[in-house]
Design an enzyme around this catalytic site. Structure first.
Site, PDB file in Angstrom:
ATOM      1  N   ASP A  57      -0.087 -22.598  20.676  1.00  0.00           N
ATOM      2  CA  ASP A  57      -0.144 -24.059  20.818  1.00  0.00           C
ATOM      3  C   ASP A  57       1.542 -24.143  21.017  1.00  0.00           C
ATOM      4  OD1 ASP A  57       0.499 -23.273  17.844  1.00  0.00           O
ATOM      5  OD2 ASP A  57       0.796 -25.217  17.248  1.00  0.00           O
ATOM      6  N   GLU A 103      -0.024 -23.638  14.713  1.00  0.00           N
ATOM      7  CA  GLU A 103       1.319 -23.264  13.825  1.00  0.00           C
ATOM      8  C   GLU A 103       2.384 -24.331  14.011  1.00  0.00           C
ATOM      9  OE1 GLU A 103       5.379 -21.572  13.544  1.00  0.00           O
ATOM     10  OE2 GLU A 103       4.420 -22.592  15.212  1.00  0.00           O
TER      11      GLU A 103
END
Length: 436
Positions: free
Chosen positions: A79, A145
């Site tokens: 991400d 994350e």
């Protein structure tokens, strides 16, 4: 192990890795919206002949290579953050660019380059017959994350029931080997007051004024030294063996810090005394500090004790759904972790690197001088999924990844093709060195 063959194999995949990285980051992939990134990564794993590829209920992609006994994992969160002010970019953040040495685009350093090198590192293991009955490899492309460091691995360990021998974090390391990081936590301080008409403020109890006193103490906690006469000893005290049994690792990682990051209030109107005030605190923790100790430090500040029951100190929780819709609640506590410099994992990664590339960091003409001025083995400034892998679950974790910390979250983000090659080679060699 023929290190020259490993280097040649990694170099031969430079164009493939460049293409793969650009195809990942052409799609936005912010936390909780990573489906396009995960789909493309799974496709590449299947094309390259991974033995098993699956996407778990949270949305993490897990690719396995080999059938040996010990499971060695490579983690890359896939991400990204958003692009911020588009006017600060000199190129399209998703279309990106490439030249002979660089690849530009949102996420190329933080942290999609890591998954690219790890996928091709596993491919090289297979190509060169490096896989053995001693180990198998997991390449994990993990989600969320940027929103909540380590949540993905808490799910992988607890729910997917996967517990590797050790994990390599492929976060960017500027050509170095990183063996730890400071932890962090998100603290909230709430203060109650009593509202009244602003024309007669003495009738009320202004929560903003109370918070102002508390904020001064929080600033003092961050800035004070640890002299014996201090009512509020500064966080720097944790670098002193008098206060911290883990002072050596604390000095390696750096001192803890605290700062106010957000402020909120409630009031009946702009003509009234505020009846509540709250702040968010960003607390960075060094070795020897825990969530309990950090909350207690705030609770024992003079101004917090002065206002007593009107003050509540707590920790935030994270409960945002992943792109699959799964909600996996967790406290916003991201523990400090550090793997010893003489640990078998540390020594294995150093040996693999040195046998391939020598005793110093390497880089391009742009990065080489800065990198060589720094020690080969060092630590991150920012936080990684290691907070859960090692911080919460005590699984050894070490870092080596393509790109640069300074590129993370910055406009005009870029990485270097040579870093992709270097990391793929080191990843391919590491399991064999560790298991020899």
């Amino acid at each position: 192990m023929d290190y020259n063959k490993i280097k040649a194999a990694a170099e031969s995949y430079k164009a493939d890795m460049t293409r793969f990285l650009r195809e990942i980051v052409k799609n936005p992939g912010e936390s909780c919206d990573e489906r396009a990134h995960i789909t493309r990564i799974a496709q590449e794993m299947e094309t390259l002949g991974f033995d098993k590829v699956e996407i778990d209920p949270m949305g993490n992609v897990l690719g396995f290579m080999g059938t040996g006994k010990k499971l060695i994992a490579f983690d890359a969160h896939i991400d990204t953050v958003g692009i911020g002010n588009r006017d600060n970019w000199n190129f399209d953040p998703y279309e990106g660019y490439e030249n002979q040495e660089e690849i530009g685009g949102r996420g190329v350093s933080d942290q999609c380059g890591g998954i690219v090198s790890a996928v091709y590192g596993a491919k090289i293991m297979k190509d060169l017959g490096l896989l053995s009955d001693k180990y198998r490899v997991l390449v994990a492309g993990t989600v969320q994350e940027e929103d909540c460091d380590g949540l993905c691995w808490q799910y992988i360990i607890r729910e997917d029931k996967i517990r590797p021998e050790f994990v390599v974090s492929t976060e960017p390391t500027d050509g170095g080997i990183y063996r730890g990081q400071r932890g962090r936590m998100e603290i909230r301080v709430d203060v109650k007051g009593i509202s009244c008409h602003g024309s007669a403020p003495e009738r009320g109890d202004n929560a903003i004024y109370k918070m102002a006193d508390i904020l001064q103490d929080i600033r003092t906690l961050n800035e004070n030294d640890a002299a014996d006469g201090r009512e509020v000893k500064g966080l720097v005290k944790m670098l002193d063996e008098k206060y911290n049994p883990q002072w050596r690792e604390a000095r390696f990682l750096g001192r803890g810090t605290v700062t106010a990051s957000e402020i909120f209030f409630t009031s009946p109107s702009r003509c009234a005394v505020a009846d509540s005030c709250a702040v968010s605190l960003d607390r960075r923790m060094t070795a020897g500090e825990t969530w309990e100790s950090c909350l207690e430090e705030i609770r024992t500040l003079p101004a917090v004790k002065k206002y007593g029951k009107d003050v509540t100190v707590s920790m935030y929780n994270y409960e945002r759904p992943s792109y699959t819709g799964l909600v996996y609640p967790i406290e916003c506590y991201f523990p400090t972790w550090v793997i010893p410099e003489d640990h078998d994992v540390t020594k294995a990664l150093e040996e693999a690197y040195k046998n391939l590339f020598g005793n110093e960091r390497i880089g391009t003409a742009e990065t080489e001088a800065m990198r060589k001025s720094r020690p080969l083995t060092d630590k991150w400034t920012f936080s990684t999924n290691g907070v859960t892998i090692m911080g919460r679950n005590n699984i050894p974790c070490i870092g080596f990844g393509p790109g640069a910390e300074a590129q993370a979250h910055a406009p005009n983000e870029k990485t270097w093709k040579q870093d992709l090659v270097t990391c793929a080679a080191v990843y391919a060699a590491l399991p064999g060195v560790y298991c020899q």
